[in-house]
Design an enzyme around this catalytic site. Structure first.
Site, short mmCIF file in Angstrom:
data_model
loop_
_atom_site.label_atom_id
_atom_site.label_comp_id
_atom_site.label_asym_id
_atom_site.label_seq_id
_atom_site.Cartn_x
_atom_site.Cartn_y
_atom_site.Cartn_z
N LYS A 1 0.84 -1.22 0.00
CA LYS A 1 0.00 0.00 0.00
C LYS A 1 0.87 1.26 0.00
CE LYS A 1 -2.22 -0.90 3.85
NZ LYS A 1 -1.54 -2.15 4.26
N ARG B 1 -9.11 0.88 9.60
CA ARG B 1 -8.52 -0.42 9.93
C ARG B 1 -9.55 -1.36 10.53
NH1 ARG B 1 -2.91 0.37 9.19
NH2 ARG B 1 -1.72 -1.23 10.23
N ARG C 1 11.71 -5.79 4.62
CA ARG C 1 11.46 -4.37 4.34
C ARG C 1 12.46 -3.44 5.05
NH1 ARG C 1 5.40 -2.25 4.84
NH2 ARG C 1 5.59 -2.70 7.06
N ARG D 1 11.73 -1.25 10.52
CA ARG D 1 10.72 -0.82 11.49
C ARG D 1 10.69 -1.77 12.69
NH1 ARG D 1 5.22 0.29 8.15
NH2 ARG D 1 4.43 -0.76 10.01
N ARG E 1 0.36 -8.81 13.67
CA ARG E 1 -0.25 -7.81 12.78
C ARG E 1 -1.08 -8.49 11.69
NH1 ARG E 1 4.69 -5.01 10.69
NH2 ARG E 1 3.28 -3.67 9.51
P1 AMP Z 1 1.09 0.61 9.33
O1 AMP Z 1 2.29 1.43 9.03
O2 AMP Z 1 -0.14 1.08 8.60
O3 AMP Z 1 1.34 -0.87 9.14
O4 AMP Z 1 0.77 0.81 10.89
C1 AMP Z 1 1.69 0.46 11.90
C2 AMP Z 1 0.97 0.34 13.22
O5 AMP Z 1 0.36 1.60 13.56
C3 AMP Z 1 -0.19 -0.66 13.26
O6 AMP Z 1 0.26 -1.99 13.51
C4 AMP Z 1 -1.03 -0.11 14.40
O7 AMP Z 1 -0.47 -0.40 15.67
C5 AMP Z 1 -0.90 1.40 14.19
N1 AMP Z 1 -1.96 1.91 13.28
C6 AMP Z 1 -1.80 2.46 12.04
N2 AMP Z 1 -2.97 2.83 11.51
C7 AMP Z 1 -3.92 2.49 12.43
C8 AMP Z 1 -5.33 2.60 12.47
N3 AMP Z 1 -6.03 3.12 11.44
N4 AMP Z 1 -5.97 2.17 13.59
C9 AMP Z 1 -5.29 1.66 14.62
N5 AMP Z 1 -3.97 1.51 14.66
C10 AMP Z 1 -3.26 1.92 13.57
#
Ligand code: AMP
Length: 215
Positions: A13, A88, A127, A160, A171
């Site tokens: 994404k 999410r 990554r 990360r 996740r």
């Molecule tokens: P991402 O970079 O989108 O994979 O997000 C990394 C982490 O941030 C996720 O595993 C969640 O802990 C938190 N996170 C990101 N976006 C959301 C969301 N819309 N709702 C809740 N937690 C989020």
């Protein structure tokens, strides 16, 4: 153009959102990026979010919805935006619909990038991201020319914290349980477009543009 990108962690994404920004000059709004910045800056929001992120769990809805509300007020969103990592879960999707209906600026489409589960693990463990310009690499599929150094700007590459194996498993489980149901949510609204997220980044980008009717 107001788009939601859907897909499991590691589906690409963020990579595709960055290509859309380059081509169409609309912002990517990534709740993950906003939260990581808050963590790096050591803000109280960052401190609260970090405990959830480190475990691979979702940060509470109240927190991320507040962030999105603030972000969507900024001027650069007038021409459109790409939501990456938000919503999410169903509660976030419903709140977003309500928020955008109130503004008379509904979403145009939700694009799901589908990648087989077996591929996701390697994509996530491999990554790496540039600290300076956020360019993304993968040590297995698209490594930088020099180990640990960004090809574009010479910045340092990092992994990360939540791209470690145990957190990744969590996740992916959270995605299946809470986020995957959004595919049906947007399908029922007649807004869903789906593409396969395997192949080269450029091939996938062509499919993204075709699915969204962009030239
Ligand atoms: P991402 O970079 O989108 O994979 O997000 C990394 C982490 O941030 C996720 O595993 C969640 O802990 C938190 N996170 C990101 N976006 C959301 C969301 N819309 N709702 C809740 N937690 C989020």
């Amino acid at each position: 153009m107001r788009i939601v990108l859907l897909g499991a962690p590691g589906a690409g994404k963020g990579t595709q959102a960055k290509k859309l920004i380059d081509k169409f000059a609309i912002p990517q709004i990534s709740t993950g990026d906003i939260l990581r910045k808050a963590v790096a800056d050591g803000t109280s929001l960052g401190k609260e979010a970090k405990s959830y992120m480190d475990k691979g769990e979702l940060v509470p809805d109240k927190v991320v919805i507040g962030l999105i509300q603030e972000r969507l007020k900024q001027d650069d969103t007038k021409k459109g935006y790409i939501l990456d990592g938000f919503p999410r879960n169903t509660a976030q999707a419903e709140t977003l619909d309500k928020m955008l209906n109130d503004l008379v600026m509904p979403l145009d489409s939700a694009l799901s990038i589908d990648v087989p589960k077996d591929d996701l693990m390697k994509r996530l463990t491999g990554r790496r991201t540039c600290k300076k310009c956020q360019q993304m690499y993968n040590v297995y599929f698209s490594p930088s020319k020099k180990d640990g150094v960004c090809d574009k700007c010479g910045g340092e590459l990092f992994q990360r914290d939540d791209d470690k194996e145990e957190t990744i498993k969590k996740r992916l489980d959270v995605y299946e349980a809470q986020t995957a149901p959004l595919i049906d949510y947007y399908k029922k609204k007649g807004m869903l477009k789906s593409i396969s997220g395997t192949g080269s980044i450029d091939d996938i980008f062509r499919k993204v543009c075709a699915a969204l009717g962009l030239k």
